[in-house]
Design a protein around this motif. Sequence first.
Motif, short mmCIF file in Angstrom:
data_model
loop_
_atom_site.label_atom_id
_atom_site.label_comp_id
_atom_site.label_asym_id
_atom_site.label_seq_id
_atom_site.Cartn_x
_atom_site.Cartn_y
_atom_site.Cartn_z
N ASN A 1 -14.81 -10.86 -2.35
CA ASN A 1 -13.87 -11.24 -1.92
C ASN A 1 -12.59 -11.94 -3.33
O ASN A 1 -11.35 -11.94 -3.48
N VAL A 2 -13.07 -12.74 -4.47
CA VAL A 2 -12.24 -12.61 -4.86
C VAL A 2 -11.99 -12.19 -5.69
O VAL A 2 -11.19 -11.82 -6.53
N SER A 3 -12.66 -10.89 -6.26
CA SER A 3 -12.36 -9.86 -6.92
C SER A 3 -11.09 -8.46 -6.45
O SER A 3 -9.49 -8.71 -7.33
N LEU B 1 -10.49 -5.91 1.96
CA LEU B 1 -10.85 -4.52 1.19
C LEU B 1 -8.95 -3.37 1.84
O LEU B 1 -8.50 -2.79 1.17
N GLN B 2 -9.21 -3.96 3.11
CA GLN B 2 -8.37 -2.56 3.94
C GLN B 2 -6.73 -3.59 3.33
O GLN B 2 -5.76 -2.71 2.93
N GLU B 3 -6.47 -4.71 2.90
CA GLU B 3 -5.67 -5.45 2.82
C GLU B 3 -5.30 -4.56 1.01
O GLU B 3 -4.38 -4.40 0.72
N ILE B 4 -5.64 -4.80 0.15
CA ILE B 4 -5.57 -4.06 -0.84
C ILE B 4 -5.34 -2.60 -0.90
O ILE B 4 -4.56 -2.36 -1.93
N THR B 5 -6.18 -2.43 0.23
CA THR B 5 -5.30 -0.66 -0.31
C THR B 5 -4.40 -0.05 0.80
O THR B 5 -3.84 0.79 0.66
N ILE C 1 -6.20 4.10 -5.17
CA ILE C 1 -6.97 3.78 -5.16
C ILE C 1 -8.20 4.37 -6.26
O ILE C 1 -7.65 5.62 -5.24
N ILE C 2 -8.87 4.59 -6.83
CA ILE C 2 -9.61 5.46 -6.88
C ILE C 2 -11.03 5.44 -6.62
O ILE C 2 -10.74 4.62 -7.47
N ILE C 3 -11.40 6.39 -6.22
CA ILE C 3 -12.73 6.28 -6.24
C ILE C 3 -13.70 7.65 -6.40
O ILE C 3 -13.18 8.30 -6.10
N LEU D 1 -17.07 1.08 3.97
CA LEU D 1 -17.55 2.68 3.79
C LEU D 1 -17.15 3.51 4.64
O LEU D 1 -16.05 4.30 3.77
N GLU D 2 -15.96 3.18 5.96
CA GLU D 2 -15.72 3.93 6.20
C GLU D 2 -13.79 3.65 5.64
O GLU D 2 -13.41 4.85 5.52
N ILE D 3 -13.62 2.50 5.48
CA ILE D 3 -12.52 2.40 4.70
C ILE D 3 -12.33 3.64 3.40
O ILE D 3 -11.37 3.89 2.81
N LEU D 4 -13.49 2.79 2.22
CA LEU D 4 -13.19 3.53 1.34
C LEU D 4 -13.56 5.08 1.02
O LEU D 4 -12.58 5.83 0.48
#
Length: 442
Positions: free
Chosen positions: A149-151, A204-208, A215-217, A242-245
Motif C-alpha cells: 500500500n505504501v507504493s 488499489l481502487q482509489e488510485i485507479t 493505468i497501464i497493465i 485481480l478483478e479491479i486490474l
Amino acid sequence: MIQIAIIGSGPSGCYVADMLAKKLPDAQVDIFDKLPTPFGLVRAGVAPDHQHTKNITRQLERILLRDNVRFIGNVTIGTDISYFEFKRHYHIIVIAIGATLDRPLNITGDTLEGVYGSGEFSRWYNGHPEAAALNPTLSQNVAIIGNGNVSLDIARLLSKRSAKLLGTDITRQALEHIHHASIKEIYIIGRRGAADVSFTPAELQEITALPNVEIIIDSTQIPEVTPSHISDDKRRNTEKNLEILRQLHASNQQHVADENNIRIHFIFSATPIAITGTHNQVAQLLLTKNRREVTGITATNEQFTLGVGTVISAIGYRTASIPDIPYDHNKGTLAHHEGRVEPGVYAAGWCKRGPNGVIPANRADAMNIAKTIIAEWEHTVSPPYKDGFAAISTLLDKRNSKSVSYNDWYKIDQAEISRAQDGKPREKFTRISEMLALLDSR
Ligand SMILES: Cc1cc2nc3c(=O)[nH]c(=O)nc-3n(C[C@H](O)[C@H](O)[C@H](O)COP(=O)(O)OP(=O)(O)OC[C@H]3O[C@@H](n4cnc5c(N)ncnc54)[C@H](O)[C@@H]3O)c2cc1C
C-alpha cells in the motif's frame, strides 16, 4: 508505585500505555518520544490525504490524557538518556520505537541522487523533522519498487493535482514541490505476479479512480483465475485485486490517451538489478524478468531498462539499533522472546514484530504484551523504590536538553491548526527548533 517508561508514542506505545494505565492504576506510565510531537507514523507515515485514518489520533490523544499517563517528547533513548539510565529509574520499560530505517535495495547505483526509501519519502511529505530537508528529485519518470500500500500511497500523492491535496496535511513545501514537478510516467514494480500483490483492494481502487491518471497493465500479466499458491487468508483480497486490474485493462482499451494525464504502469514479475546514472543522478533502472516456479520466484535471462530519474524503494523497514539494547540483525528488529527483551524490558509494535500490519494490528499486539507485563507485575507488593521521571528530568536539565510535555504538544498542535490555510487541517512545523521556539515564546 510502579514506574513504567514507554519509549515511542506511536500507536503501539499508546495502546500499551492505555492497557497498563487501566490495569495497574497505581502505576505511573511515562511515554517518551524523540519528537516533540506524538503518534509516530500516524502523523509521519500515513498518507496526508487519508485524514480519516489520521483521525485515530483523537483516540490516542485520550490515552495521553489519562491521569496516570504522562507524555514526554523531545527525548531520544540512546542519545539524551541511555538505556541503562532508563533501567535504573524505571521498573518496567516497553520499547515501541517502530522501524524507521528503509531497507536498502542493495544494488549497484542505489546511492545515486534520485534514489529514496519510501520511509524517508513519506516522512518528507508528512513534515517529519528528520526528512523535511529532503527536497527530492522528482523527474518526469518515477519508479516505485514494491507492491504494498505504501507504493500506492506514493503514486497517488505524486499523481494528484495540487487542488486535490488541499484539505490534506501535506506540508506546503511538499505540495509545491510535487505541483512543480512535471511527472508523466510512474512505474510500480513488483518482483512477484499480479496475484501476489499486498495492496488492499480499497487502495488499489482509489488510485485507479483518479481522474487524471491512466493505468497501464499488460493483460497477459493478469491471471484469469486465482493461482493455487495463494493461501486461503489472502484469496479474497487477491480475487478483488485481480478483478479491479481486469476491469482497468478492459476500460483502458476504450480510452483515448490524453497527454496531460499521468500514466501509472503496473509492472509485475520484475526485479531491479542496477541503477545507472549520469553526473551522479539516476538515469536508468535495469530490471530482470522473473517467473514463478514450484520452488518460488526465479530470475530469467530476460532484462529490460526503464528511463527514470527518480527511484523510490518501498521494500520494507528495519528498526534502528540503540546502544546496549539487544538487537536481532537478521530480522532488523529488537531481539526478544515473545516480547521480553530482558527482565523488566519489553518490546511492542513494529520494533518487535517487524514492519507488518496496519494500525489496528498494533492494538492486538499491545494487548498481548500488556497481559504479559500485568501477569508478571500485578502481584508485586512493594517493588524497590525508583524515582522515574524525577530522575530523568534532572538528567535532562544537567544536559541542557529540553523535554516537551503534553501541554507543550497541545500548544504546537493548536499553532499548527491555526496557521493552516486553503482548507488544510494543519500546517505542520517541520523543524524541532521552530517548535521549541514557539514554546519559548508563550
Ligand atoms: C509510509 C507508511 C504509511 C502507512 N499507512 C498506513 C495506513 O494508511 N493505515 C494503517 O492502518 N497503517 C499504516 N501504516 C502502518 C502503521 O503506520 C504502523 O502499523 C504503525 O505506525 C506502527 O506503530 P509503532 O508504534 O510500532 O511504530 P511508529 O508508529 O513508527 O512509532 C514509533 C515511535 O517511536 C519514536 N522513536 C523512534 N526512535 C526513538 C528513540 N530512539 N527514542 C525515543 N523515541 C523514538 C518515533 O518518533 C515514533 O513516534 C503505514 C506505515 C508506513 C511506513
